[in-house]
Design a protein around this motif. Structure first.
Motif, mmCIF file in Angstrom:
data_model
loop_
_atom_site.group_PDB
_atom_site.id
_atom_site.type_symbol
_atom_site.label_atom_id
_atom_site.label_comp_id
_atom_site.label_asym_id
_atom_site.label_seq_id
_atom_site.Cartn_x
_atom_site.Cartn_y
_atom_site.Cartn_z
ATOM 1 N N ALA A 26 7.612 33.717 -1.881
ATOM 2 C CA ALA A 26 8.350 33.721 -3.143
ATOM 3 C C ALA A 26 8.838 35.142 -3.372
ATOM 4 O O ALA A 26 8.038 36.084 -3.429
ATOM 5 N N ILE A 27 10.148 35.326 -3.461
ATOM 6 C CA ILE A 27 10.756 36.653 -3.543
ATOM 7 C C ILE A 27 11.546 36.808 -4.840
ATOM 8 O O ILE A 27 12.319 35.924 -5.212
ATOM 9 N N GLU A 28 11.352 37.932 -5.522
ATOM 10 C CA GLU A 28 12.202 38.305 -6.652
ATOM 11 C C GLU A 28 12.899 39.610 -6.280
ATOM 12 O O GLU A 28 12.250 40.649 -6.148
ATOM 13 N N LEU A 29 14.209 39.561 -6.072
ATOM 14 C CA LEU A 29 14.970 40.737 -5.648
ATOM 15 C C LEU A 29 15.272 41.608 -6.866
ATOM 16 O O LEU A 29 16.031 41.215 -7.759
ATOM 17 N N TYR A 54 6.954 40.086 -4.084
ATOM 18 C CA TYR A 54 6.738 38.957 -3.180
ATOM 19 C C TYR A 54 5.374 38.309 -3.452
ATOM 20 O O TYR A 54 4.436 38.967 -3.923
ATOM 21 N N ARG A 55 5.304 37.037 -3.170
ATOM 22 C CA ARG A 55 4.033 36.316 -3.157
ATOM 23 C C ARG A 55 4.011 35.482 -1.892
ATOM 24 O O ARG A 55 4.930 34.687 -1.648
ATOM 25 N N SER A 56 2.999 35.682 -1.074
ATOM 26 C CA SER A 56 2.884 34.970 0.203
ATOM 27 C C SER A 56 1.800 33.911 0.078
ATOM 28 O O SER A 56 0.687 34.212 -0.376
ATOM 29 N N SER A 57 2.126 32.685 0.486
ATOM 30 C CA SER A 57 1.174 31.575 0.337
ATOM 31 C C SER A 57 1.183 30.680 1.560
ATOM 32 O O SER A 57 2.162 30.628 2.313
ATOM 33 N N GLY A 76 18.217 40.175 -8.937
ATOM 34 C CA GLY A 76 17.646 39.417 -10.036
ATOM 35 C C GLY A 76 17.273 37.996 -9.674
ATOM 36 O O GLY A 76 16.625 37.295 -10.454
ATOM 37 N N GLU A 77 17.644 37.561 -8.486
ATOM 38 C CA GLU A 77 17.359 36.185 -8.065
ATOM 39 C C GLU A 77 15.886 36.007 -7.703
ATOM 40 O O GLU A 77 15.227 36.929 -7.219
ATOM 41 N N VAL A 78 15.372 34.820 -7.965
ATOM 42 C CA VAL A 78 14.023 34.449 -7.553
ATOM 43 C C VAL A 78 14.143 33.189 -6.693
ATOM 44 O O VAL A 78 14.808 32.224 -7.092
ATOM 45 N N ALA A 79 13.542 33.205 -5.530
ATOM 46 C CA ALA A 79 13.631 32.051 -4.631
ATOM 47 C C ALA A 79 12.370 31.947 -3.788
ATOM 48 O O ALA A 79 11.643 32.920 -3.602
ATOM 49 N N LEU A 139 15.879 27.681 -4.581
ATOM 50 C CA LEU A 139 16.274 28.601 -5.644
ATOM 51 C C LEU A 139 15.460 28.321 -6.907
ATOM 52 O O LEU A 139 15.439 27.196 -7.401
ATOM 53 N N ILE A 140 14.799 29.348 -7.418
ATOM 54 C CA ILE A 140 14.003 29.213 -8.640
ATOM 55 C C ILE A 140 14.789 29.709 -9.847
ATOM 56 O O ILE A 140 14.846 29.063 -10.884
#
Length: 254
Positions: free
Chosen positions: A152-155, A38-41, A84-87, A17-18
């Protein structure tokens, strides 16, 4: 939260959880529309894709749950999030094998190409084991060397407006700026007399590709004729039903 985290770990997914979201966790029934960045790494931090910069602009992902999106793990992880969550989610290789194909489609869309351009007409698993190039060195390397990935997802949004049970409901997964998908969905809406929705999709087609004006006008003309025919049919069906000036039948006495 601890129980959900344990379940994810058992499935080969580690959540970090970020930033916490807000409100209650949605039930996410099939048909729910989710919008997220999203950011894929790679696990070493090398970024593959970022929806905020792909194609030189910021465009979030839109997904309709339950429609068998090729990268099933994205559906699995977003349902653990609040608006609103970022994880960050580190997903084992079994969940990421198809990512090169998904990434290729997303990259195509970001530059206005057909999402399936460059892909062979065979199943995803067959493409993974082929030596066919995806047109991107990083994706070719990932396809040849499957490995865990970090998403990395921000809903941003959660909406159940697509979960209608109406037989006229149209379910088409429209990726951002996918002209062909908007056109097809517009035709589908027109076929069941969903005028407002059809016009909105055709307007989006013209916004993205003005050269299709002739084709769109042809579809709109067909829609108008279909609506006119339907209206006349209904008018004939109910003719006289509400004619209050008609004389009632004379009463008879025995």
């Amino acid at each position: 939260m601890e129980e959900e985290g344990r379940k994810l770990l058992e499935e080969g997914i580690r959540k970090k959880l970020i930033s916490p979201g807000r409100g209650e966790l949605s039930t996410f029934p099939n048909g729910t529309k989710v919008v997220f960045h999203y950011r894929s790494s790679l696990c070493d931090g090398t970024v593959l894709d970022d929806s905020r910069t792909m194609g030189g602009r910021s465009k979030p992902m839109e997904l309709i749950l339950g429609k068998k999106f090729k990268l099933a793990v994205w559906e699995r992880i977003v349902i653990t999030m609040r608006k609103g969550e970022v994880a960050e989610f580190t997903c084992d290789t079994k969940h990421t094998a198809l990512y090169p194909l998904v990434s290729q489609s997303l990259r195509n869309i970001s530059v206005g190409k057909d999402p399936l351009e460059g892909q062979r007409h065979c199943c995803g698993i067959a493409q993974i084991h082929s030596h066919h190039s995806l047109g991107h060195k990083d994706l070719d390397h990932l396809q040849a060397n499957p490995q865990p990935l970090v998403f990395a997802i921000e809903l941003l949004e959660v909406s159940q407006q697509w979960a209608a049970s109406s037989p006229n409901a149209i379910y088409y997964f429209v990726l951002p700026d996918n002209v062909k998908a908007y056109y097809k969905r517009g035709k589908a809406h027109a076929a069941v007399w969903n005028e407002k929705e059809a016009r909105a999709d055709f307007a989006k087609v013209l916004e993205l590709d003005p050269s299709l004006e002739a084709s769109v006008n042809r579809e709109l003309k067909a829609l108008e004729e279909r609506l006119r025919s339907k209206k006349q049919e209904e008018k004939g069906r109910y003719k006289g039903l509400f004619d209050f000036n008609a004389q009632p039948a004379a009463a008879t006495t025995g």
